[in-house]
Design a protein around this motif. Structure first.
Motif, short mmCIF file in Angstrom:
data_model
loop_
_atom_site.label_atom_id
_atom_site.label_comp_id
_atom_site.label_asym_id
_atom_site.label_seq_id
_atom_site.Cartn_x
_atom_site.Cartn_y
_atom_site.Cartn_z
N UNK A 66 0.83 -1.21 0.00
CA UNK A 66 0.00 0.00 0.00
C UNK A 66 0.87 1.26 0.00
N UNK A 67 1.94 1.25 0.79
CA UNK A 67 2.85 2.41 0.81
C UNK A 67 3.45 2.67 -0.56
N UNK A 87 5.53 3.98 -6.62
CA UNK A 87 6.75 3.25 -6.94
C UNK A 87 6.53 1.77 -6.68
N UNK A 88 7.49 0.93 -7.06
CA UNK A 88 7.39 -0.51 -6.82
C UNK A 88 7.82 -0.84 -5.39
N UNK A 89 7.46 -2.04 -4.92
CA UNK A 89 7.89 -2.47 -3.59
C UNK A 89 9.42 -2.58 -3.54
N UNK A 90 10.01 -3.03 -4.64
CA UNK A 90 11.47 -3.14 -4.71
C UNK A 90 12.11 -1.75 -4.54
N UNK A 91 11.54 -0.75 -5.24
CA UNK A 91 12.04 0.61 -5.15
C UNK A 91 11.88 1.15 -3.73
N UNK A 92 10.75 0.84 -3.11
CA UNK A 92 10.51 1.26 -1.74
C UNK A 92 11.57 0.67 -0.80
N UNK A 101 14.44 2.66 1.36
CA UNK A 101 14.53 2.46 2.81
C UNK A 101 15.98 2.18 3.21
N UNK A 102 16.62 1.29 2.44
CA UNK A 102 17.99 0.92 2.75
C UNK A 102 18.93 2.11 2.61
#
Length: 331
Positions: free
Chosen positions: A306-307, A313-318, A322-323
């Motif tokens: 959801x974020x 953006x994609x979950x991978x990009x998220x 974060x990292x």
């Protein structure tokens, strides 16, 4: 068959909601005149030149013209002319044949051909190179395009809308823009005024943007405080409607509870009341700061999928962001 018809009807309704004339908000005399001109020109085939500062809504105006025209069911193809190098831009616009240049391993359909029967919108046309200007003049006059590397031309049935934030008349006088092309483009002109010249529309625009942004990030029932309304009304908006959208979106994310305060807008003023440049504003509130504030504020209420969707953006990009920014995942 019935399901397909219903889906098509819903899609048309959604497009009308997104790109209908009502989306060009304004009660200023200049804007009302533009609305009249758009309605008058929409169903014709003349070339339209839209001029105005960056961020004033030229792309939206072009899409509205298309939606009001008889070509509304056909493609609307937008090309940001200034965003591509000249060699690539020509290939994008006109297409190419296999072997035309190194890397041309197959025939490529150009944007003009892809817009067949519909509308092509060429943004930032004032940055076109002299060679590209000649080709565009030929297209406008002959309604034909020649793919790179081909000796054949293809007829096109395309409505052409162009936009620029430059003063083309001044560019002609300076020798940077062809006079014959300039006159060819002037079949029908629209001049979109900057937001500072239509201050009476700011509150209505702000309310409409607030509703859109609140819906996009799932924060509803948000309002502006009286002080925030005053801030919005007295700021000069050097970035026009696009800056207004960015400021309100950030405020929706950063505000506490359900009321946007003046400090949430974070309008970057200097002591004498004049505004700093838009680049200064963007430097102070960088995309990284925006991302960190958003994630920390909402990660306890929404999952990763959801974020990512809310951020576009994609979950991978998220995860990668974060990292890099050292934002711990929610517990």
């Amino acid at each position: 068959q019935q399901t397909l018809l219903c889906d098509n009807r819903r899609l048309r309704q959604q497009l009308d909601l997104t790109y209908g004339l009502k989306n060009l908000i304004g009660h200023d005399r200049q804007m009302l005149k533009i609305f009249e001109l758009i309605e008058s020109v929409a169903d014709s085939t003349v070339t339209v030149l839209i001029q105005g500062d960056s961020g004033t809504g030229k792309s939206l105006a072009a899409r509205v013209i298309h939606r009001l025209s008889a070509r509304r069911e056909k493609p609307f193809v937008e090309v940001a002319s200034g965003a591509l190098p000249e060699s690539l831009l020509e290939s994008e616009l006109f297409g190419h044949v296999r072997g035309a240049f190194t890397g041309a391993v197959a025939n490529k359909l150009g944007k003009f051909q892809a817009a067949q029967g519909g509308t092509i919108f060429l943004d930032e046309i004032g940055t076109a190179s002299p060679a590209l200007q000649i080709k565009l003049l030929h297209v406008l006059q002959e309604k034909r395009v020649e793919p790179i590397g081909s000796n054949k031309t293809d007829h096109i049935d395309v409505r052409i809308i162009l936009a620029t934030n430059l003063d083309l008349e001044a560019e002609v006088k300076a020798g940077r823009f062809r006079e014959d092309l300039y006159h060819q483009l002037r079949e029908f002109e629209l001049q979109v005024p900057p937001l500072r010249d239509r201050s009476g529309d700011i509150s209505k625009l702000a309310d409409a943007i607030l509703i859109k942004m609140s819906h996009r990030i799932h924060r509803h029932s948000i309002t502006f405080s009286a002080e925030a309304c005053e801030e919005l009304a007295t700021y000069a908006w050097p970035g026009n409607v696009r800056e207004l959208e960015n400021v309100i979106e950030r405020a929706v994310i950063l505000c506490r509870k359900h009321c946007i305060k003046a400090e949430d807008l974070a309008l970057n003023r200097v002591d004498n009341g004049q505004e700093k440049s838009l680049s200064d504003l963007e430097q102070r509130f960088s995309l990284d700061q925006y991302f960190v504030s958003f994630v920390k504020k909402f990660q306890s209420d929404f999952n990763e999928t959801e974020l990512a969707k809310m951020l576009g953006i994609s979950r991978k990009n998220l995860w990668e962001k974060r990292q890099r920014l050292e934002i711990p995942a929610r517990k």
